[in-house]
Design a protein around this motif. Sequence first.
Motif, PDB file in Angstrom:
ATOM      1  N   SER A 107      43.809  39.516  49.636  1.00 13.22           N
ATOM      2  CA  SER A 107      44.183  40.583  50.580  1.00 13.22           C
ATOM      3  C   SER A 107      43.419  41.866  50.316  1.00 13.22           C
ATOM      4  CB  SER A 107      45.680  40.886  50.466  1.00 13.22           C
ATOM      5  OG  SER A 107      46.426  39.730  50.732  1.00 13.22           O
ATOM      6  N   ASN A 108      43.297  42.225  49.043  1.00 13.54           N
ATOM      7  CA  ASN A 108      42.614  43.468  48.670  1.00 13.54           C
ATOM      8  C   ASN A 108      42.221  43.369  47.191  1.00 13.54           C
ATOM      9  OD1 ASN A 108      44.931  44.424  47.054  1.00 13.54           O
ATOM     10  ND2 ASN A 108      45.915  44.631  49.052  1.00 13.54           N
ATOM     11  N   ILE A 109      41.597  44.435  46.661  1.00 18.48           N
ATOM     12  CA  ILE A 109      41.031  44.336  45.305  1.00 18.48           C
ATOM     13  C   ILE A 109      42.095  44.027  44.255  1.00 18.48           C
ATOM     14  CG2 ILE A 109      41.086  46.812  44.773  1.00 18.48           C
ATOM     15  CD1 ILE A 109      38.176  46.222  43.509  1.00 18.48           C
ATOM     16  N   GLN A 110      43.335  44.423  44.491  1.00 18.58           N
ATOM     17  CA  GLN A 110      44.397  44.074  43.537  1.00 18.58           C
ATOM     18  C   GLN A 110      44.999  42.702  43.845  1.00 18.58           C
ATOM     19  OE1 GLN A 110      47.196  46.633  41.366  1.00 18.58           O
ATOM     20  NE2 GLN A 110      48.610  45.967  42.978  1.00 18.58           N
ATOM     21  N   GLU A 111      45.438  42.532  45.071  1.00 20.80           N
ATOM     22  CA  GLU A 111      46.071  41.263  45.463  1.00 20.80           C
ATOM     23  C   GLU A 111      44.962  40.310  45.899  1.00 20.80           C
ATOM     24  OE1 GLU A 111      49.539  41.752  47.868  1.00 20.80           O
ATOM     25  OE2 GLU A 111      50.280  43.353  46.592  1.00 20.80           O
ATOM     26  N   ASN A 112      44.210  39.856  44.895  1.00 21.00           N
ATOM     27  CA  ASN A 112      42.998  39.088  45.179  1.00 21.00           C
ATOM     28  C   ASN A 112      43.168  37.590  44.865  1.00 21.00           C
ATOM     29  OD1 ASN A 112      43.013  39.269  42.423  1.00 21.00           O
ATOM     30  ND2 ASN A 112      40.954  40.106  42.213  1.00 21.00           N
ATOM     31  N   GLY A 113      44.416  37.144  44.790  1.00 24.72           N
ATOM     32  CA  GLY A 113      44.698  35.705  44.804  1.00 24.72           C
ATOM     33  C   GLY A 113      44.592  34.933  43.506  1.00 24.72           C
ATOM     34  N   THR A 114      43.496  35.169  42.787  1.00 28.46           N
ATOM     35  CA  THR A 114      43.259  34.363  41.583  1.00 28.46           C
ATOM     36  C   THR A 114      42.598  35.206  40.496  1.00 28.46           C
ATOM     37  OG1 THR A 114      41.161  33.616  42.515  1.00 28.46           O
ATOM     38  CG2 THR A 114      43.037  32.106  42.744  1.00 28.46           C
ATOM     39  N   HIS A 115      42.703  34.689  39.281  1.00 31.17           N
ATOM     40  CA  HIS A 115      42.051  35.299  38.114  1.00 31.17           C
ATOM     41  C   HIS A 115      41.247  34.225  37.399  1.00 31.17           C
ATOM     42  CE1 HIS A 115      41.428  37.359  34.279  1.00 31.17           C
ATOM     43  NE2 HIS A 115      41.746  36.189  33.732  1.00 31.17           N
ATOM     44  N   GLY A 116      40.169  34.628  36.769  1.00 28.39           N
ATOM     45  CA  GLY A 116      39.409  33.722  35.907  1.00 28.39           C
ATOM     46  C   GLY A 116      38.876  34.469  34.702  1.00 28.39           C
ATOM     47  N   SER A 117      38.815  33.787  33.576  1.00 27.29           N
ATOM     48  CA  SER A 117      38.276  34.390  32.344  1.00 27.29           C
ATOM     49  C   SER A 117      36.825  34.810  32.574  1.00 27.29           C
ATOM     50  CB  SER A 117      38.318  33.375  31.200  1.00 27.29           C
ATOM     51  OG  SER A 117      39.576  32.748  31.126  1.00 27.29           O
ATOM     52  N   ASP A 118      36.419  35.896  31.883  1.00 25.32           N
ATOM     53  CA  ASP A 118      35.037  36.364  32.063  1.00 25.32           C
ATOM     54  C   ASP A 118      34.116  36.003  30.897  1.00 25.32           C
ATOM     55  OD1 ASP A 118      35.913  38.108  30.140  1.00 25.32           O
ATOM     56  OD2 ASP A 118      35.581  39.936  31.310  1.00 25.32           O
ATOM     57  N   SER A 119      34.662  35.371  29.850  1.00 27.43           N
ATOM     58  CA  SER A 119      33.835  34.980  28.698  1.00 27.43           C
ATOM     59  C   SER A 119      34.584  33.900  27.926  1.00 27.43           C
ATOM     60  CB  SER A 119      33.598  36.181  27.773  1.00 27.43           C
ATOM     61  OG  SER A 119      34.833  36.588  27.215  1.00 27.43           O
ATOM     62  N   ALA A 120      33.859  33.199  27.050  1.00 29.00           N
ATOM     63  CA  ALA A 120      34.496  32.152  26.235  1.00 29.00           C
ATOM     64  C   ALA A 120      35.546  32.764  25.321  1.00 29.00           C
ATOM     65  CB  ALA A 120      33.425  31.419  25.433  1.00 29.00           C
ATOM     66  N   GLU A 121      35.236  33.945  24.796  1.00 29.34           N
ATOM     67  CA  GLU A 121      36.180  34.623  23.893  1.00 29.34           C
ATOM     68  C   GLU A 121      37.483  34.971  24.627  1.00 29.34           C
ATOM     69  OE1 GLU A 121      34.456  38.226  22.380  1.00 29.34           O
ATOM     70  OE2 GLU A 121      36.311  38.779  21.369  1.00 29.34           O
ATOM     71  N   ASN A 122      37.349  35.530  25.836  1.00 28.78           N
ATOM     72  CA  ASN A 122      38.557  35.874  26.593  1.00 28.78           C
ATOM     73  C   ASN A 122      39.287  34.634  27.090  1.00 28.78           C
ATOM     74  OD1 ASN A 122      38.570  38.617  26.215  1.00 28.78           O
ATOM     75  ND2 ASN A 122      37.284  39.038  27.991  1.00 28.78           N
ATOM     76  N   ALA A 123      38.544  33.564  27.397  1.00 29.54           N
ATOM     77  CA  ALA A 123      39.210  32.314  27.823  1.00 29.54           C
ATOM     78  C   ALA A 123      40.128  31.815  26.718  1.00 29.54           C
ATOM     79  CB  ALA A 123      38.160  31.261  28.183  1.00 29.54           C
ATOM     80  N   GLU A 124      39.608  31.813  25.505  1.00 34.59           N
ATOM     81  CA  GLU A 124      40.411  31.333  24.371  1.00 34.59           C
ATOM     82  C   GLU A 124      41.654  32.209  24.181  1.00 34.59           C
ATOM     83  OE1 GLU A 124      37.913  30.610  20.930  1.00 34.59           O
ATOM     84  OE2 GLU A 124      39.701  30.560  19.677  1.00 34.59           O
TER      85      GLU A 124
END
Length: 132
Positions: A107-124
């Motif tokens: 919908s907008n920059i905040q209510e943007n539906g999904t999130h994904g990790s930005d690095s292997a370190e943050n994924a862990e």
Amino acid sequence: MEKTCALIKPDLTSKNQTGKVISMIEEAGFNIAQLKKLTMTKELAESFYAVHADKPFFNDVVQFMTSGPIIAMVLEKESSIAAWRDLMGATNPEQAESGTIRALFGSNIQENGTHGSDSAENAEKEISLVFG
Ligand code: CMP
């Protein structure tokens, strides 16, 4: 196989659009290694978004992410971090390439539906925060 942490945010769970997103994930060839539905506590959302603690949108994103249930997933695929970010599209749905999840459902920059990790370190870090 590289792992990434994917979230379907409260804006999409409240609109019953989680199935469409999960279909796109499966059609793109990800293995959904883990999946759970939960409502984030304030403490969990603050830890999850700790990298953004100094940003002006921090309090708003914590409030949004705790406003309803989310679907959290561990996705596996070769280069899954980049592949999931490509499938989501740009953070701001208005700038997301057509056909991406955020262009289709955000919908907008905040209510943007999904999130994904930005690095292997943050994924862990994110996987361990959400899945223990
Ligand atoms: P996400 O990829 O989960 O990472 C941080 C989240 O903060 C982002 O998606 C948005 O939901 C939210 N957010 C709100 N405002 C902004 C902004 N100006 N820039 C980046 N993220 C924002």
